[in-house]
Design an enzyme around this catalytic site. Structure first.
Site, PDB file in Angstrom:
ATOM      1  N   GLU A  23       0.839  -1.203   0.000  1.00  0.00           N
ATOM      2  CA  GLU A  23       0.000   0.000   0.000  1.00  0.00           C
ATOM      3  C   GLU A  23       0.877   1.258   0.000  1.00  0.00           C
ATOM      4  OE1 GLU A  23      -3.529   0.739   2.771  1.00  0.00           O
ATOM      5  OE2 GLU A  23      -2.176   2.371   3.327  1.00  0.00           O
ATOM      6  N   PHE A  25       0.689   5.821  -0.241  1.00  0.00           N
ATOM      7  CA  PHE A  25      -0.220   6.978  -0.123  1.00  0.00           C
ATOM      8  C   PHE A  25       0.304   8.121  -0.991  1.00  0.00           C
ATOM      9  CE2 PHE A  25       2.908   7.614   3.293  1.00  0.00           C
ATOM     10  CZ  PHE A  25       3.256   8.948   3.116  1.00  0.00           C
ATOM     11  N   PRO A  26      -0.562   9.062  -1.389  1.00  0.00           N
ATOM     12  CA  PRO A  26      -0.113  10.149  -2.263  1.00  0.00           C
ATOM     13  C   PRO A  26       0.818  11.108  -1.514  1.00  0.00           C
ATOM     14  CG  PRO A  26      -2.512   9.966  -2.233  1.00  0.00           C
ATOM     15  CD  PRO A  26      -2.003   9.129  -1.113  1.00  0.00           C
ATOM     16  N   PRO A  27       2.049  11.280  -1.992  1.00  0.00           N
ATOM     17  CA  PRO A  27       2.990  12.183  -1.311  1.00  0.00           C
ATOM     18  C   PRO A  27       2.543  13.642  -1.398  1.00  0.00           C
ATOM     19  CG  PRO A  27       4.121  10.725  -2.837  1.00  0.00           C
ATOM     20  CD  PRO A  27       2.666  10.605  -3.124  1.00  0.00           C
ATOM     21  N   ARG A 113     -15.871   4.051   4.094  1.00  0.00           N
ATOM     22  CA  ARG A 113     -16.670   5.204   4.524  1.00  0.00           C
ATOM     23  C   ARG A 113     -15.760   6.425   4.660  1.00  0.00           C
ATOM     24  NH1 ARG A 113     -18.498   5.600  10.624  1.00  0.00           N
ATOM     25  NH2 ARG A 113     -16.316   6.222  10.702  1.00  0.00           N
ATOM     26  N   ASP A 177     -19.997  -5.350  15.027  1.00  0.00           N
ATOM     27  CA  ASP A 177     -19.027  -4.943  14.004  1.00  0.00           C
ATOM     28  C   ASP A 177     -18.831  -6.062  12.977  1.00  0.00           C
ATOM     29  OD1 ASP A 177     -17.523  -2.595  13.492  1.00  0.00           O
ATOM     30  OD2 ASP A 177     -15.681  -3.745  13.792  1.00  0.00           O
ATOM     31  N   LYS A 184     -21.361  -5.970   4.550  1.00  0.00           N
ATOM     32  CA  LYS A 184     -20.593  -5.328   3.463  1.00  0.00           C
ATOM     33  C   LYS A 184     -20.241  -6.376   2.406  1.00  0.00           C
ATOM     34  CE  LYS A 184     -17.231  -3.025   5.936  1.00  0.00           C
ATOM     35  NZ  LYS A 184     -16.152  -2.028   6.162  1.00  0.00           N
TER      36      LYS A 184
HETATM   37  P1  FAD Z   1     -17.638   1.442   7.479  1.00  0.00           P
HETATM   38  O1  FAD Z   1     -17.385   0.057   7.081  1.00  0.00           O
HETATM   39  O2  FAD Z   1     -18.756   2.127   6.809  1.00  0.00           O
HETATM   40  O3  FAD Z   1     -17.946   1.502   9.032  1.00  0.00           O
HETATM   41  C1  FAD Z   1     -16.973   1.618  10.024  1.00  0.00           C
HETATM   42  C2  FAD Z   1     -17.556   1.085  11.303  1.00  0.00           C
HETATM   43  O4  FAD Z   1     -18.693   1.824  11.641  1.00  0.00           O
HETATM   44  C3  FAD Z   1     -17.996  -0.345  11.198  1.00  0.00           C
HETATM   45  O5  FAD Z   1     -16.903  -1.214  11.424  1.00  0.00           O
HETATM   46  C4  FAD Z   1     -19.043  -0.388  12.230  1.00  0.00           C
HETATM   47  O6  FAD Z   1     -18.453  -0.527  13.467  1.00  0.00           O
HETATM   48  C5  FAD Z   1     -19.680   0.971  12.139  1.00  0.00           C
HETATM   49  N1  FAD Z   1     -20.851   1.003  11.239  1.00  0.00           N
HETATM   50  C6  FAD Z   1     -20.967   1.757  10.146  1.00  0.00           C
HETATM   51  N2  FAD Z   1     -22.122   1.573   9.568  1.00  0.00           N
HETATM   52  C7  FAD Z   1     -22.787   0.687  10.317  1.00  0.00           C
HETATM   53  C8  FAD Z   1     -24.053   0.100  10.242  1.00  0.00           C
HETATM   54  N3  FAD Z   1     -24.915   0.396   9.300  1.00  0.00           N
HETATM   55  N4  FAD Z   1     -24.393  -0.791  11.170  1.00  0.00           N
HETATM   56  C9  FAD Z   1     -23.554  -1.104  12.153  1.00  0.00           C
HETATM   57  N5  FAD Z   1     -22.327  -0.571  12.286  1.00  0.00           N
HETATM   58  C10 FAD Z   1     -21.976   0.317  11.373  1.00  0.00           C
HETATM   59  N6  FAD Z   1      -9.304   6.251   5.329  1.00  0.00           N
HETATM   60  C11 FAD Z   1      -9.138   7.201   4.378  1.00  0.00           C
HETATM   61  O7  FAD Z   1      -9.544   8.357   4.572  1.00  0.00           O
HETATM   62  N7  FAD Z   1      -8.523   6.908   3.177  1.00  0.00           N
HETATM   63  C12 FAD Z   1      -8.090   5.666   2.893  1.00  0.00           C
HETATM   64  O8  FAD Z   1      -7.553   5.438   1.814  1.00  0.00           O
HETATM   65  C13 FAD Z   1      -8.252   4.655   3.869  1.00  0.00           C
HETATM   66  N8  FAD Z   1      -7.816   3.395   3.629  1.00  0.00           N
HETATM   67  C14 FAD Z   1      -8.046   2.418   4.556  1.00  0.00           C
HETATM   68  C15 FAD Z   1      -7.655   1.108   4.267  1.00  0.00           C
HETATM   69  C16 FAD Z   1      -7.862   0.095   5.198  1.00  0.00           C
HETATM   70  C17 FAD Z   1      -7.464  -1.307   4.855  1.00  0.00           C
HETATM   71  C18 FAD Z   1      -8.471   0.394   6.444  1.00  0.00           C
HETATM   72  C19 FAD Z   1      -8.675  -0.679   7.461  1.00  0.00           C
HETATM   73  C20 FAD Z   1      -8.846   1.691   6.740  1.00  0.00           C
HETATM   74  C21 FAD Z   1      -8.654   2.719   5.811  1.00  0.00           C
HETATM   75  N9  FAD Z   1      -9.058   4.022   6.057  1.00  0.00           N
HETATM   76  C22 FAD Z   1      -8.871   4.995   5.108  1.00  0.00           C
HETATM   77  C23 FAD Z   1      -9.653   4.389   7.337  1.00  0.00           C
HETATM   78  C24 FAD Z   1     -11.186   4.300   7.297  1.00  0.00           C
HETATM   79  O9  FAD Z   1     -11.699   5.260   6.419  1.00  0.00           O
HETATM   80  C25 FAD Z   1     -11.698   4.528   8.701  1.00  0.00           C
HETATM   81  O10 FAD Z   1     -11.377   3.464   9.515  1.00  0.00           O
HETATM   82  C26 FAD Z   1     -13.178   4.871   8.795  1.00  0.00           C
HETATM   83  O11 FAD Z   1     -13.447   5.332  10.117  1.00  0.00           O
HETATM   84  C27 FAD Z   1     -14.112   3.699   8.562  1.00  0.00           C
HETATM   85  O12 FAD Z   1     -14.165   3.340   7.250  1.00  0.00           O
HETATM   86  P2  FAD Z   1     -14.892   1.957   6.850  1.00  0.00           P
HETATM   87  O13 FAD Z   1     -14.938   1.836   5.403  1.00  0.00           O
HETATM   88  O14 FAD Z   1     -14.329   0.861   7.643  1.00  0.00           O
HETATM   89  O15 FAD Z   1     -16.327   2.318   7.360  1.00  0.00           O
END
Ligand code: FAD
Length: 468
Positions: A23, A25-27, A113, A177, A184
């Site tokens: 992985e 990230f954009p510098p 998200r 969770d 998803k």
């Molecule tokens: P979601 O899957 O939508 O939800 C996160 C959590 O919220 C869930 O685990 C759950 O606990 C709760 N939740 C949400 N919706 C519901 C629902 N309907 N019902 C029940 N519980 C719910 N961030 C960035 O800004 N840019 C990136 O490029 C980036 N890359 C990432 C790559 C990886 C592999 C990981 C693990 C994280 C990354 N993140 C990134 C961070 C991520 O955006 C954050 O962790 C964010 O807070 C949650 O994103 P998510 O897609 O897991 O969210």
């Protein structure tokens, strides 16, 4: 090709085959972006199954992420997965991003998200946007059908929002969770990459728990090598990651020694991966933080990176120093003297002006410091002495002869004013050579180690010092 298909194909061909990914990230700077591509190019030579590029928090790097993703897929030629978050992204922007990568031939998205925009502590759904990653997955499947391979994030310790002040999620939050993660996948995701973790047992339990509730897709562990102590504390604090006591104990005495921390990070990452692989999980995802040493160090320890894959055969032993592994040209007379070669060149990129070094190096000087800064009076003299009509090739011979005899003060190929005094010893020979058309631009008479200003050199030792 979709990443899931690559993973499945590798497993079908050989169930023991381990695949890995990097992985990036954009510098922040343009130079940083250029350097990243060079680094990626080197790392891609080790044959990762894919590489991914993150989407800046709050969509801050949207254009750059799209540009980098395009170049990764089409110039670096590595299967590329672009991260995409819902933060500050109405559906039109989401579709713009997806259509752009589709048009550029990418087939993989990590649907997220995202975190709350800067300054807010709760995620807020933007008007016309999505509330969570599951909605984004649904949208991608509804609008783009099967075109994209979709990956989602998984949290072995539960999402940080679910983790209380005591550092752990309640069993109920953890189960919620997991159920949400399954939704998803059910919405159309075909792969899970996990958040970083340092307790391998927690990851293995998470995989088991996922299987118990019917999640069947591959779950790829996200491994973040410890590169420096403060960064490690910041990252684990932000993600609320559990730090096992033995890791704290190992880091405490070496925390101020960056090299030692890095080495420990490689050792720890290697041991974590060994344990994961021993449990039958054959995919590894490395959070490189745009650095190569630790990620490659771990893969080398695991025997997953073979130098021979990127090597052409060389007449010297290939360096194991990752900063030099790409080196495939050496001055011939140093080639077989590795000790002196390494010690002579180790600091080459640290020349104060770096004129002949790596132009990406911050110490690389501007061109103004050398040939373009000649004094103007010298330029005038040069034009006067050299910009003269040359009608025959003999006229050229004559110019060179005059210079060797000291009758011209300038030459286009040297900065010096006239010849070095010791050249007088051989200027008769130089005259004869040049008249015959062997044009000399450099010469060194044998002076037995004397300095140019030594009387034995400057004096009339050979009767040839009568230059005017
Ligand atoms: P979601 O899957 O939508 O939800 C996160 C959590 O919220 C869930 O685990 C759950 O606990 C709760 N939740 C949400 N919706 C519901 C629902 N309907 N019902 C029940 N519980 C719910 N961030 C960035 O800004 N840019 C990136 O490029 C980036 N890359 C990432 C790559 C990886 C592999 C990981 C693990 C994280 C990354 N993140 C990134 C961070 C991520 O955006 C954050 O962790 C964010 O807070 C949650 O994103 P998510 O897609 O897991 O969210």
């Amino acid at each position: 090709m979709k990443v899931i298909e690559k993973i499945q194909a590798a497993a079908a061909a050989d169930p023991d085959r381990v695949v890995f990914s990097f992985e990036f990230f954009p510098p922040k700077t343009e130079d940083g972006v250029d350097n990243l591509f060079e680094r990626m190019d080197r790392m891609v030579a080790h044959n990762p199954s894919f590489c991914d590029i993150t989407w800046g928090a709050g969509g801050s790097t949207a254009d750059l992420t799209l540009e980098i993703a395009n170049k990764m897929q089409n110039v670096i030629c590595v299967e590329t997965m672009m991260h995409l978050t819902c933060t500050n992204m109405p559906v039109e922007k989401i579709d713009h991003a997806l259509q752009t990568i589709k048009a550029n031939g990418l087939q993989n998205v990590l649907a997220l998200r995202g975190d709350p925009p800067h300054g807010q502590d709760r995620f807020v759904q933007v008007e016309g946007g999505f509330a969570c990653a599951r909605d984004l997955v649904k949208h991608i499947r509804a609008k783009y059908g099967d075109y994209f391979g979709i990956t989602v994030a998984g949290y072995p310790e539960a999402h940080p929002d679910m983790i209380g002040n005591d550092g752990v999620a309640t069993p109920e939050s953890y189960q919620n969770d997991l159920a949400y993660l399954k939704s998803k996948v059910d919405a159309g995701a075909d792969l899970i990459i996990t958040q970083l973790f340092y307790d391998t047992d927690i990851f293995l339990k998470f995989v088991n728990d996922c299987r118990q509730i019917g999640i069947t897709c591959p779950i790829v562990p996200g491994i973040m090598p410890i590169n420096n102590y403060r960064g490690f504390l910041r990252m684990t604090g932000f993600c609320k990651t559990k730090i096992p006591a033995e890791i704290t104990a190992a880091l405490e005495p070496i925390k101020d020694n960056e090299e030692a921390v890095k080495s420990y990070g490689i050792h720890l990452g290697t041991e974590m991966c060994k344990k994961i692989l021993a449990h039958g999980i054959k995919t590894l995802h490395l959070y490189t933080l745009n650095m190569e040493k630790s990620a490659l160090g771990i893969l080398m320890n695991l025997g997953l990176v073979e130098e021979s894959r990127i090597s052409r055969s060389l007449p010297w032993r290939r360096p194991t120093n990752v900063l030099r592994v790409k080196e495939d040209v050496r001055p011939i007379f140093w080639a077989n003297r590795p000790k002196s070669y390494i010690s002579r060149t180790i600091g080459w990129d640290q020349y104060p002006h770096g004129r002949w070094g790596d132009s990406c190096n911050p110490s690389y000087g501007a061109l103004t410091d050398y040939q373009f800064m000649r004094p103007r009076s010298r330029d005038r003299k040069l034009i006067e002495e050299w910009a003269v009509p040359l009608r025959t090739v003999e006229d050229v011979h004559e110019r060179f002869k005059l210079f060797c005899l000291g009758r011209l003060r300038t030459s286009p190929w040297t900065e010096l004013d006239g010849l070095q005094p010791e050249t007088r010893i051989i200027n008769d020979q130089l005259e004869r050579l040049n008249i015959k058309g062997f044009l000399t631009i450099n010469s060194q008479p044998a002076v037995n180690g004397e300095r140019s200003d030594s009387p034995s050199v400057e004096g009339d030792s050979c009767g040839h010092n009568s230059l005017s």
